[in-house]
Write an enzyme that holds these catalytic residues in place. Structure first.
Site, PDB file in Angstrom:
ATOM      1  CD  GLU A   1       5.361  11.116   4.349  1.00 36.77           C
ATOM      2  OE1 GLU A   1       5.832  11.170   5.502  1.00 36.77           O
ATOM      3  OE2 GLU A   1       5.956  10.585   3.399  1.00 36.77           O
TER       4      GLU A   1
ATOM      5  CG  ASN B   1       7.904   7.704   5.885  1.00 33.81           C
ATOM      6  OD1 ASN B   1       8.489   6.678   5.539  1.00 33.81           O
ATOM      7  ND2 ASN B   1       7.222   8.444   5.032  1.00 33.81           N
TER       8      ASN B   1
ATOM      9  CE  LYS C   1       8.548   4.043   3.604  1.00 31.73           C
ATOM     10  NZ  LYS C   1       8.088   5.371   3.144  1.00 31.73           N
TER      11      LYS C   1
ATOM     12  CD  GLU D   1       9.579   5.931  -0.390  1.00 30.48           C
ATOM     13  OE1 GLU D   1       8.863   6.249   0.564  1.00 30.48           O
ATOM     14  OE2 GLU D   1       9.262   6.125  -1.578  1.00 30.48           O
TER      15      GLU D   1
ATOM     16  NE  ARG E   1       3.154   0.811   4.067  1.00 25.18           N
ATOM     17  CZ  ARG E   1       3.693   1.781   3.316  1.00 25.18           C
ATOM     18  NH1 ARG E   1       4.942   2.141   3.479  1.00 25.18           N
ATOM     19  NH2 ARG E   1       2.977   2.386   2.403  1.00 25.18           N
TER      20      ARG E   1
ATOM     21  NE  ARG F   1       9.152   2.749  -6.854  1.00 24.45           N
ATOM     22  CZ  ARG F   1       8.667   3.931  -6.517  1.00 24.45           C
ATOM     23  NH1 ARG F   1       9.189   5.032  -7.023  1.00 24.45           N
ATOM     24  NH2 ARG F   1       7.671   4.044  -5.663  1.00 24.45           N
TER      25      ARG F   1
ATOM     26  CG  ASP G   1       4.165   5.210  -4.536  1.00 21.97           C
ATOM     27  OD1 ASP G   1       3.215   4.905  -3.808  1.00 21.97           O
ATOM     28  OD2 ASP G   1       5.117   5.922  -4.172  1.00 21.97           O
TER      29      ASP G   1
ATOM     30  CD  GLU H   1      -0.055   0.834   2.081  1.00 23.77           C
ATOM     31  OE1 GLU H   1       0.606  -0.067   2.636  1.00 23.77           O
ATOM     32  OE2 GLU H   1       0.378   1.994   1.931  1.00 23.77           O
TER      33      GLU H   1
ATOM     34  CD  GLU I   1       2.017  10.391  -2.594  1.00 23.17           C
ATOM     35  OE1 GLU I   1       1.600   9.456  -1.886  1.00 23.17           O
ATOM     36  OE2 GLU I   1       3.217  10.566  -2.851  1.00 23.17           O
TER      37      GLU I   1
ATOM     38  CG  HIS J   1       6.128   7.934 -10.314  1.00 20.26           C
ATOM     39  ND1 HIS J   1       6.489   9.182  -9.868  1.00 20.26           N
ATOM     40  CD2 HIS J   1       6.149   7.127  -9.222  1.00 20.26           C
ATOM     41  CE1 HIS J   1       6.713   9.120  -8.565  1.00 20.26           C
ATOM     42  NE2 HIS J   1       6.501   7.880  -8.138  1.00 20.26           N
TER      43      HIS J   1
ATOM     44  CD1 TRP K   1      12.998   8.509  -5.827  1.00 20.66           C
ATOM     45  CD2 TRP K   1      14.688   9.830  -5.225  1.00 20.66           C
ATOM     46  NE1 TRP K   1      13.321   8.211  -4.528  1.00 20.66           N
ATOM     47  CE2 TRP K   1      14.357   9.007  -4.128  1.00 20.66           C
ATOM     48  CE3 TRP K   1      15.745  10.750  -5.077  1.00 20.66           C
ATOM     49  CZ2 TRP K   1      15.018   9.075  -2.909  1.00 20.66           C
ATOM     50  CZ3 TRP K   1      16.402  10.813  -3.865  1.00 20.66           C
ATOM     51  CH2 TRP K   1      16.040   9.975  -2.781  1.00 20.66           C
TER      52      TRP K   1
HETATM   53  C1  BDP Z   1       4.861   7.326  -1.395  1.00 19.97           C
HETATM   54  C2  BDP Z   1       4.743   8.639  -0.709  1.00 19.97           C
HETATM   55  C3  BDP Z   1       5.562   8.712   0.551  1.00 19.97           C
HETATM   56  C4  BDP Z   1       5.236   7.519   1.427  1.00 19.97           C
HETATM   57  C5  BDP Z   1       5.461   6.253   0.645  1.00 19.97           C
HETATM   58  C6  BDP Z   1       5.049   5.001   1.416  1.00 19.97           C
HETATM   59  O1  BDP Z   1       5.183   9.639  -1.613  1.00 19.97           O
HETATM   60  O2  BDP Z   1       5.267   9.924   1.184  1.00 19.97           O
HETATM   61  O3  BDP Z   1       6.020   7.524   2.559  1.00 19.97           O
HETATM   62  O4  BDP Z   1       4.656   6.272  -0.515  1.00 19.97           O
HETATM   63  O5  BDP Z   1       4.009   4.449   1.081  1.00 19.97           O
HETATM   64  O6  BDP Z   1       3.851   7.275  -2.347  1.00 19.97           O
HETATM   65  O7  BDP Z   1       5.753   4.566   2.299  1.00 19.97           O
END
Ligand code: BDP
Length: 714
Positions: A177, A220, A297, A301, A334, A346, A375, A397, A403, A531, A553
């Protein structure tokens, strides 16, 4: 030519081709021949007579490493009658005359010393454990790789942070991922039998920069990793990593007790659930006695967590902490959480969810907080949690994989970003309470400390795809060891170790690396924008996206552009996220005039004609930043063109091509964003900025469904 000569030639070409085919595989540990005799003469005496005290697999690794370096540097067969010597040994077993001169008392298990004694004749690497000696060995080799003087060394190094961990977002099917360097290096299917050489090389590279932990699986997570079938494989990896001082960790799926078919609840206060996790922990530790613990986590999400049972983060984390505590394991819980039901900004949600629990987490829990509240953006102000949880160990972190920063095709030197965050003042305990001091435990005297980086490593032959991606892995490790390090020093170290010590290379390339982060901010998200990437894969611009299920989103949620202006009002007239920061920050940033311009639109919604410090309008400034970003990439290209003589041909060509892609994409970002925002500003572009090549519809129509890095199970 005789047949045997043909064969020899063929074998040689094959060998040469192989080496050629893998430039970058050696990372920063490519001990190239020292071609300057003055240096050779200085270094070689210490490689002639090496006394290595001890007997362990780590000591064997040290021996191997010194031999590799000796051969690589071409210090072999140099006669030396100087009686010089290199001694490597734990302090309390050093020869008595030496022992009294070396003090490692306050250096803990991992700290090391390197001293030149005896009028420059004896070089001593010491510490309190074999791992410390390994770190010291890499420390000495780093000096030599940079051609530093070693005739009067007095080095004392101790890591400032305890848990220095890579997070692999690797799935069991080997997809990664947000991975842009191929597939996962963990070949689960062939483990535990097949131990690939990469595993050892990975461990070696990590230990050379002081990384001492690795989370093998994606946040995840998949519960299967906790089954005996996989634990056997994890054990095999742990065995490779152990002599390098690296502990393995796994991600724990909160609903595993249900998914693995044993229970019908995962309620953290249920006795059976608690027992279940204790048993799992016992099973893992029976196989891997130095297993590090779990990264979790939860309730984020779509990942399962304690909320489903009306329990809290503390209930969840402490339940797992209890299971690993008897084995000295830790839980990294986390704080990347935001709710699909909470309409609040957010950026505020993690703080609101966690602050009430300050001081309530078990002693072996670290709360792992992303560097910013949204993020991993090209630029974010530091996460307000860092200034607000004095009684909870907070773990940083960072994301090493790019990404949101152009994947593996953009050259961006991330230590600059990491340093900016670490240096920010939280005011948690008055002035000069930097983020670095919060995470290294200086503030509030924390007992447990940690830092994590989401890895950019994959099956690409050079590990990271972009030849310069390695610098971010390297830089993360160096900052994890010492979060006060200067990114410029890191850039120089890496450039010298990786490519060349020539001043004409190091100087311009250091400037290039240091500027590369600002370039990406300029052409993607200047002045505090964030973002606005295309959604899902996050590749390329998508500021127009407004049709996804959850408001946060959609990029429009973050920039809020309309006829009246642009930016997210996080002052008291807006979401008031600013109230989560200490008073000096809140006061300064409440007023756009005293908000650092780099964060302007993060905290304020301002009219397009708002006048900025250079007397130009906000619109003009925004356009000029986009343009500057493009020009910075052009400058990077111009610098790189002159570097051909210092680098391997393939890496030179690959980087040149990637810079071409980066330039094309920087223009794409500039033109797409400015075309889109111009509908609202209705203002002309400043003269310095060219008109976009295409119309807005064209940019909107660009679709990249197969951009890499998306989790296929989503
Ligand atoms: C986001 C990513 C997603 C990750 C999430 C995370 O898009 O793929 O799972 O962070 O940190 O930035 O859990």
């Amino acid at each position: 030519m005789k047949l045997k000569n043909y064969i020899a030639l063929a074998l040689f070409s094959l060998f040469a081709f192989n080496i050629q085919a893998q430039p970058g595989y050696e990372l920063w540990l490519d001990y190239k021949e020292i071609d300057d005799n003055t240096y050779k003469e200085k270094y070689s005496p210490f490689f002639t007579d090496i006394e290595l005290i001890g007997n362990s697999s780590t000591i064997s690794i040290i021996k191997e490493e010194l031999q590799l370096a000796k051969t690589g540097f071409a210090l072999e067969n140099l006669n030396s009658d100087s009686n010089s010597k290199l001694i490597v040994g734990i302090q309390n077993v050093l020869p008595s005359g030496i022992r009294s001169q070396i003090n490692t008392e306050n250096l803990g298990d991992e700290g090391y010393t390197i001293n030149t004694l005896n009028n420059g004749k004896t070089l001593v690497i010491s510490g309190n454990s074999d791992i410390a000696l390994l770190y010291g060995t890499f420390g000495l080799l780093r000096e030599i790789q940079q051609r530093n003087d070693i005739s009067d060394l007095n080095i004392e190094e101790e890591p400032k942070i305890q848990k220095r961990v890579l997070n692999h977002w690797d799935n069991l099917d080997r997809t990664v991922e947000r991975g842009y360097a191929g597939f996962s290096i963990w070949d689960w299917h062939l483990l535990p039998e097949l131990i690939k050489p990469e595993y050892k090389d990975y461990a070696r590279a990590n230990s050379s920069i002081g990384i001492n932990g690795t989370v093998l699986t994606n946040v995840n997570s998949n519960a299967l990793i906790l089954t005996p079938h996989y634990i056997e494989k994890v054990k095999a990896l742990a065995e490779v990593f152990r002599p390098y001082g690296i502990q393995v960790y796994l991600t724990a799926r909160f609903s595993a007790p249900i998914e693995l078919g044993d229970l019908d609840t995962a309620d953290p206060l249920d006795e059976n659930v608690r027992e279940w996790w204790k048993n799992i922990a016992n099973e893992i530790y029976a196989e891997i006695p130095d297993f590090g613990g779990f990264l979790v986590k939860a309730d984020s999400e779509g990942q399962p967590g304690p909320f489903q049972y009306d329990r809290t983060h503390v209930d969840g984390a402490n339940m797992l902490a209890e299971a690993v505590a008897p084995h000295d394991g830790i839980i990294m819980w986390r704080a990347f959480v935001y709710s699909e039901e909470d309409p609040d900004d957010r950026a505020k949600q993690a703080y609101d969810q966690f602050i009430p629990y300050d001081g309530k987490f078990a002693d072996n829990v670290l709360v792992q907080v992303k560097n910013g509240a949204i993020d991993f953006q090209p630029r974010e102000p530091f996460h307000p949690m860092f200034g607000a949880m004095p009684d909870t160990p907070l773990m940083m972190e960072f994301q090493i994989t790019q990404e949101y920063l152009g994947f593996s095709s953009h050259l961006v030197f991330l230590p600059k970003l990491f340093e900016e965050v670490l240096d920010e003042d939280t005011y948690a305990e008055g002035e000069n309470s930097t983020v670095a001091k919060v995470i290294d435990g200086t503030n509030s005297n924390k007992k447990l400390t940690g830092i994590a980086g989401v890895a950019n490593i994959g099956t690409e032959k050079n590990w990271t795809g972009h030849p310069f991606g390695q610098a971010n892995w390297y830089g993360f490790g160096r900052l994890a060891w010492d979060p006060y390090m200067d990114s410029e020093d890191i850039a120089q170290e890496w450039l010298k170790m990786n490519f060349s010590n020539e001043e004409d290379f190091v100087k311009p390339m250091t400037d290039l690396l240091l500027e590369s982060r600002e370039a990406v901010v300029n052409y993607m998200t200047p002045l505090g924008l964030h973002h606005i990437m295309a959604t899902s894969h996050h590749y390329g611009p998508g500021p127009w996206v407004d049709n996804l299920g959850r408001p946060e989103w959609n990029p429009v949620y973050y920039h809020k552009a309309d006829k009246n202006g642009i930016g997210f009002d996080r002052t008291s007239s807006g979401s008031d996220a600013l109230a989560q920061y200490a008073t000096p920050i809140e006061e300064n940033y409440s007023n756009p005039e005293t908000t650092p311009e780099k964060y302007l639109l993060w905290f304020h919604h301002l009219p397009w004609d708002y006048e900025m410090s250079n007397d130009k309008t906000l619109w003009d400034n925004m356009a000029l930043h986009y343009q500057k970003g493009v020009e910075q990439v052009e400058e990077m290209q111009a610098t790189w063109k002159n570097m051909e003589q210092y680098v391997n041909k393939q890496e030179f060509e690959k980087t040149s091509k990637l810079l071409e892609i980066q330039l094309k994409e920087a223009k794409w970002w500039r033109d797409a964003c400015l075309s889109y925002f111009q509908q609202f500003s209705e203002m002309e572009l400043p003269a310095e900025v060219p008109e976009p090549e295409h119309n807005l519809e064209y940019y909107k129509s660009i679709d990249r469904p197969y951009a890499p890095g998306i989790n296929p199970s989503w």
